[in-house]
Scaffold this motif. Structure first.
Motif, PDB file in Angstrom:
ATOM      1  N   SER A   1      23.165  86.427  94.860  1.00 41.30           N
ATOM      2  CA  SER A   1      22.238  87.208  95.686  1.00 41.30           C
ATOM      3  C   SER A   1      22.910  88.468  96.235  1.00 41.30           C
ATOM      4  O   SER A   1      22.245  89.485  96.451  1.00 41.30           O
ATOM      5  CB  SER A   1      21.697  86.352  96.839  1.00 41.30           C
TER       6      SER A   1
ATOM      7  N   LEU B   1      16.294  88.459 101.000  1.00 43.39           N
ATOM      8  CA  LEU B   1      16.571  87.323 100.112  1.00 43.39           C
ATOM      9  C   LEU B   1      17.899  86.676 100.476  1.00 43.39           C
ATOM     10  O   LEU B   1      18.010  85.445 100.495  1.00 43.39           O
ATOM     11  CB  LEU B   1      16.576  87.779  98.657  1.00 43.39           C
ATOM     12  N   ASN B   2      18.900  87.491 100.776  1.00 39.52           N
ATOM     13  CA  ASN B   2      20.202  86.961 101.172  1.00 39.52           C
ATOM     14  C   ASN B   2      20.102  86.147 102.453  1.00 39.52           C
ATOM     15  O   ASN B   2      20.725  85.082 102.577  1.00 39.52           O
ATOM     16  CB  ASN B   2      21.191  88.107 101.367  1.00 39.52           C
TER      17      ASN B   2
END
Length: 313
Positions: free
Chosen positions: A162, A194-195
């Protein structure tokens, strides 16, 4: 997508510890001594467990893996920090930074899961002593360790993949002595939602669940002792669990400091100090905790010393 299209940053700068330049020599000697103590102490534990048949039990099987993890965990960050302090070169390549972050998360997660496995082992030993050898059979012990390593590999890989999709722009300065994931996310000029989702989900699995397992194990141990209160039972519990509890408090205590106290002007210095505690100090202290508070380890060390004297004659 090729890496040069993802990021215009080819290297990062690690600012290191918040110390004055004239103090570099003193701190270099200090951390070098601590690192060598960590390596030698944990390798001695592995050697004792390997050589002494008295220590071929599930508890010490898990401890040998914990010692190996501690050496590896400390080796991910400390050698690079020492090199930077000695050469005054703060740079680290992009690939080297991502690799360091991967192994830091990997060994930190293994350490965390092994502490939970050891707590379960102590629960079975105290609450189900007559069935201990049946429950903690060899296949189960190997499976628990294998799952810890495999899950940690997947956890670290998810964070790494990611991160690889992010772009890094002009600022490449990391205010830390290693490539910390949170610091890298702050430098990114891409969307990090997303991370953050990966951190939340994987963190819940890799940190909260093992910690809950440790707490449940020791609550049940406490309840078991209180059912039949006796000095002998309390002494057995303390002698069996004392070393493990000390390591748990050291490991989780320093991590929780990062979240319990509110941010301040010197919060970055606080984060660095806490990181030093669980990457340098805790792995160094673990061998002393397990050897000084454990009769089996002290006995094995004494037998090893007698073997050395015998073979030297």
């Amino acid at each position: 997508m090729r890496r040069e299209n993802q990021s215009s940053v080819s290297e990062f700068l690690l600012l290191g510890l918040p110390i004055w330049p004239e103090q570099q020599g003193v701190f270099f000697a200090l951390f070098l001594g601590m690192y060598l103590t960590t390596v030698l102490g944990n390798l001695l534990i592995i050697l004792l467990i390997r050589l002494d048949p008295h220590l071929h039990t599930p508890m010490y099987f898990f401890l040998s893996h914990l010692a190996l993890t501690d050496v590896s965990f400390s080796s991910v960050t400390v050698p690079k920090m020492l090199i930077n302090m000695h050469t005054r070169d703060q740079s680290i390549p992009y690939a080297g930074c991502v690799t360091q972050m991967y192994f830091f998360i990997f060994f930190g997660c293994v350490d965390n899961l092994l502490l939970a496995v050891m707590a379960y082992d102590r629960y079975v030993a105290i609450c189900h002593p007559l069935h201990y050898t049946i429950i903690m059979r060899g296949n189960l012990c190997i499976s628990l360790v294998a799952v810890s390593w495999i899950f940690s590999c997947g956890s670290a890989m998810s964070h790494t993949l990611s991160l690889a999709r992010l772009s890094f722009c002009a600022d490449n300065t990391i205010p830390h002595f290693f490539c910390d994931l949170a610091a890298l996310l702050k430098l990114s000029c891409s969307d990090t939602s997303l991370n953050e989702l990966v951190i939340f989900t994987v963190g819940a699995l890799g940190i909260i669940i093992p910690l809950a397992g440790i707490l449940v194990s020791y609550v049940r141990i406490g309840v078991s002792i209180l059912r039949v209160p006796s000095t002998k039972g309390i002494y057995k519990a303390l002698s069996t669990c004392g070393s493990h509890l000390s390591v748990v408090f050291l490991f989780y205590g320093t991590i929780m400091v990062l979240y319990i106290f509110p941010p301040s002007n010197n919060s970055n210095d606080k984060d660095i100090i806490a990181s030093v505690m669980y990457t340098v100090v805790t792995p160094m202290l673990n061998p002393f905790i397990y050897s000084l508070r454990n009769r089996d380890m002290k006995g094995a060390l004494g037998r090893l010393s007698r073997w050395e004297i015998f073979f030297s004659k």
